[in-house]
Motif scaffolding. Sequence first.
Motif, short mmCIF file in Angstrom:
data_model
loop_
_atom_site.label_atom_id
_atom_site.label_comp_id
_atom_site.label_asym_id
_atom_site.label_seq_id
_atom_site.Cartn_x
_atom_site.Cartn_y
_atom_site.Cartn_z
N LEU A 238 0.85 -1.19 0.00
CA LEU A 238 0.00 0.00 0.00
C LEU A 238 0.89 1.24 0.00
CD1 LEU A 238 -2.94 -0.65 2.50
CD2 LEU A 238 -2.64 -1.48 0.18
N THR A 239 0.37 2.32 -0.54
CA THR A 239 1.14 3.57 -0.51
C THR A 239 1.09 4.14 0.91
OG1 THR A 239 -0.74 4.97 -1.01
CG2 THR A 239 0.47 4.09 -2.90
N VAL A 240 1.90 5.15 1.14
CA VAL A 240 1.94 5.81 2.45
C VAL A 240 0.54 6.31 2.81
CG1 VAL A 240 2.81 7.85 3.64
CG2 VAL A 240 4.37 6.39 2.33
N ARG A 241 -0.09 7.00 1.86
CA ARG A 241 -1.44 7.54 2.09
C ARG A 241 -2.42 6.40 2.39
NH1 ARG A 241 -4.63 11.97 0.48
NH2 ARG A 241 -2.81 13.01 -0.37
N GLU A 242 -2.35 5.32 1.60
CA GLU A 242 -3.28 4.21 1.81
C GLU A 242 -3.08 3.53 3.16
OE1 GLU A 242 -3.96 2.81 -2.85
OE2 GLU A 242 -2.30 1.99 -1.69
N ASN A 243 -1.82 3.45 3.60
CA ASN A 243 -1.55 2.87 4.92
C ASN A 243 -2.24 3.68 6.01
OD1 ASN A 243 0.38 0.53 5.57
ND2 ASN A 243 1.34 1.45 3.78
N LEU A 244 -2.14 5.00 5.90
CA LEU A 244 -2.76 5.87 6.91
C LEU A 244 -4.28 5.75 6.86
CD1 LEU A 244 -0.48 9.01 6.39
CD2 LEU A 244 -0.53 7.57 8.42
N GLU A 245 -4.83 5.75 5.64
CA GLU A 245 -6.29 5.64 5.49
C GLU A 245 -6.78 4.29 6.01
OE1 GLU A 245 -6.79 8.53 1.55
OE2 GLU A 245 -6.63 6.36 1.29
N PHE A 246 -5.99 3.26 5.77
CA PHE A 246 -6.35 1.91 6.21
C PHE A 246 -6.50 1.84 7.73
CE2 PHE A 246 -4.06 -2.19 7.45
CZ PHE A 246 -5.22 -2.95 7.51
N ILE A 247 -5.50 2.34 8.43
CA ILE A 247 -5.54 2.27 9.90
C ILE A 247 -6.67 3.15 10.46
CG2 ILE A 247 -4.25 2.85 12.02
CD1 ILE A 247 -3.41 0.19 10.73
N ALA A 248 -6.86 4.34 9.86
CA ALA A 248 -7.96 5.21 10.32
C ALA A 248 -9.30 4.50 10.13
CB ALA A 248 -7.93 6.53 9.55
N GLY A 249 -9.43 3.77 9.01
CA GLY A 249 -10.67 3.02 8.75
C GLY A 249 -10.88 1.90 9.76
N ILE A 250 -9.79 1.23 10.13
CA ILE A 250 -9.87 0.13 11.10
C ILE A 250 -10.38 0.65 12.46
CG2 ILE A 250 -8.40 -1.41 12.51
CD1 ILE A 250 -8.94 -2.53 9.71
N TYR A 251 -10.03 1.90 12.78
CA TYR A 251 -10.48 2.47 14.06
C TYR A 251 -11.85 3.17 13.92
CZ TYR A 251 -6.34 1.17 16.65
OH TYR A 251 -5.37 0.45 17.30
N GLY A 252 -12.52 2.92 12.79
CA GLY A 252 -13.91 3.33 12.65
C GLY A 252 -14.15 4.79 12.26
N PHE A 253 -13.14 5.49 11.74
CA PHE A 253 -13.37 6.87 11.32
C PHE A 253 -14.22 6.89 10.05
CE2 PHE A 253 -9.24 8.89 13.22
CZ PHE A 253 -9.60 8.38 14.46
N ASP A 254 -15.09 7.92 9.90
CA ASP A 254 -15.86 8.01 8.66
C ASP A 254 -15.00 8.58 7.53
OD1 ASP A 254 -15.93 10.87 8.69
OD2 ASP A 254 -17.55 10.79 10.15
N ARG A 255 -15.53 8.50 6.33
CA ARG A 255 -14.74 8.85 5.14
C ARG A 255 -14.16 10.28 5.20
NH1 ARG A 255 -17.38 7.04 -0.43
NH2 ARG A 255 -17.39 5.10 0.70
N GLU A 256 -14.99 11.21 5.65
CA GLU A 256 -14.56 12.61 5.71
C GLU A 256 -13.41 12.79 6.70
OE1 GLU A 256 -14.15 16.12 4.43
OE2 GLU A 256 -15.56 14.74 3.48
N LYS A 257 -13.57 12.12 7.87
CA LYS A 257 -12.54 12.25 8.91
C LYS A 257 -11.24 11.57 8.47
CE LYS A 257 -11.79 12.30 13.80
NZ LYS A 257 -12.19 11.88 15.13
N ILE A 258 -11.39 10.46 7.76
CA ILE A 258 -10.19 9.75 7.27
C ILE A 258 -9.38 10.67 6.36
CG2 ILE A 258 -9.39 7.87 5.74
CD1 ILE A 258 -11.67 6.15 6.84
N LYS A 259 -10.11 11.35 5.46
CA LYS A 259 -9.47 12.25 4.50
C LYS A 259 -8.75 13.39 5.23
CE LYS A 259 -10.79 14.48 0.21
NZ LYS A 259 -11.92 15.06 -0.53
N LYS B 214 -7.86 13.63 8.47
CA LYS B 214 -6.77 13.18 9.35
C LYS B 214 -5.53 12.76 8.55
CE LYS B 214 -6.28 12.66 13.13
NZ LYS B 214 -5.69 13.59 14.11
N THR B 215 -5.79 12.14 7.40
CA THR B 215 -4.66 11.70 6.56
C THR B 215 -3.86 12.91 6.09
OG1 THR B 215 -5.92 9.79 5.84
CG2 THR B 215 -4.02 10.36 4.50
N LEU B 216 -4.56 13.92 5.62
CA LEU B 216 -3.87 15.14 5.16
C LEU B 216 -3.07 15.77 6.29
CD1 LEU B 216 -6.56 16.88 2.90
CD2 LEU B 216 -4.33 15.99 2.20
#
Lengths: 241, 253
Positions: free
Chosen positions: A92-113, A115-117
């Motif tokens: 996975l790319t760096v961005r995808e790794n961050l989005e993946f973990i945020a998703g695992i902890y139940g963040f919604d799509r907007e928050k994932i975006k 927080k990743t930034l």
Amino acid sequence: MSYSIEIKGLRKEFGHKVAVNDLELKIPEGSLFAILGVNGAGKTTTIRMLTGLTTPTGGDALVLGHSIKEDLEAVKKLVNLSPQETSVAPNLTVRENLEFIAGIYGFDREKIKQKTLQILEQFGLDEVAHSKAKTLSGGWQRKLSIAMALITEPRILFLDEPTLGLDVLARRELWKEIERLKGKITMILTTHYMEEAEALSDEIAVMVKGDLKAVGTLEELKRLTGTEKLEDAFVKIVEEM
Amino acid sequence: MKSFVFAKRTLKEILRDPLSYIFCLGFPLVMLIIMSVVDRSIPAQANMTVFHIENLGPGIAYFGLTFVMLFSSIQVSKDRSTALLLRLYASPMKPADYMIGYTLPVCILALVQMGICFVAAFVIGLCTGYTFPIGAILLSVLALLPSIFLFTGLGILFGSAVNEKAAPGLCSIIITATGMIGGIWMDIDGLGGVIQKVANALPFYHGVTLAKSPFRENPKDTLVHLTWTIVCAVVVYILAAIIFRNKMKKDIR
């Protein structure tokens, strides 16, 4: 003083071997607490028990008021760790790794975006955001590993030997990131490097063969052992106390 | 939700490995073409129907699932060998999330593979004078669904039980067994004896026969084949879940 972690007689045995021996410890909220010890001192086992990776043989610990024995699910939502080994998804790319973990902890799509930034910018990972994690150098991978732990907004971050195997420059770079977090969250750091504990910690605990031998600020440990440097204090504690 | 996030990650990991395309998609296609050429070389007097496209198509669609098993086992064992799972074990993920997260992408891959296999078989059939009935293809895909779970389960089972070096070895035993006694490369019914007894005891022959049934005029014992395939798939999948859970506890001990 309020404490993030209150360890009460925590014990771990592997067969006949006692890895952590009835540990009693209180870690103040917002502090950077270092656990020092040689190999087999019980540092990693302690962290593993506090993060729910290993079940204690005896005792308990309250993590932000939640028992690791009775309310582990609540504990898992509040803490995160950066393991000793670099733990990233290699393809996975760096961005995808961050989005993946945020998703695992139940963040919604907007928050994932969002927080990743924020984390990409905070850790200076923007320039490698689209690179696959496996193509990064050891230092960058370790940085990403810590960023992945932080994206979940933990109130306690466990850093297990975060700079192990890194060169001096990469280590210093990582120290800067850790220093920036000081006061914002509680951090528990295990390390072999005395200068790391010296540079970063508010309080230091020294473990030897599963036993807690000394706890205090850097100055307190030096005073206790009558030494000038942490390394000398550490050696004295390990050999004589 | 967590399981879907994990499934998305697993799918990306598999799709970004070039070997997935070679083994999961390329290899069954090559087999289909080669065996069709072999079929053309066998004289009609030999009365050997096993390589006829109506048998070969569903047979290779089934055989392709063994490569899906291989990839699922490699993915699980590789994940276990890295610290990524350690990080995830400390997260709020539950064992069921891991099982779903490993199963879903593999099922998608298996369905795509089957689709490609049947499209290729359809085209080869047209070239060789056989038209695959679309309804029968759909029925065959339906009949293959329990086998997807069987092979996904086997992949997770091997990936959980052994390390990433040993997992492909165990899978190759199943790949060989499927080819030999599944009835893909030889007519098990015509052989009889011990081979047929062994084939009957294992799920592969039943799964292959079930996949071929919609293309036969008078399929026999369909219910027996279906029951046996489903029972084996359920048992293997439950076993995989138990072993994954136990290994998860052991890995983090």
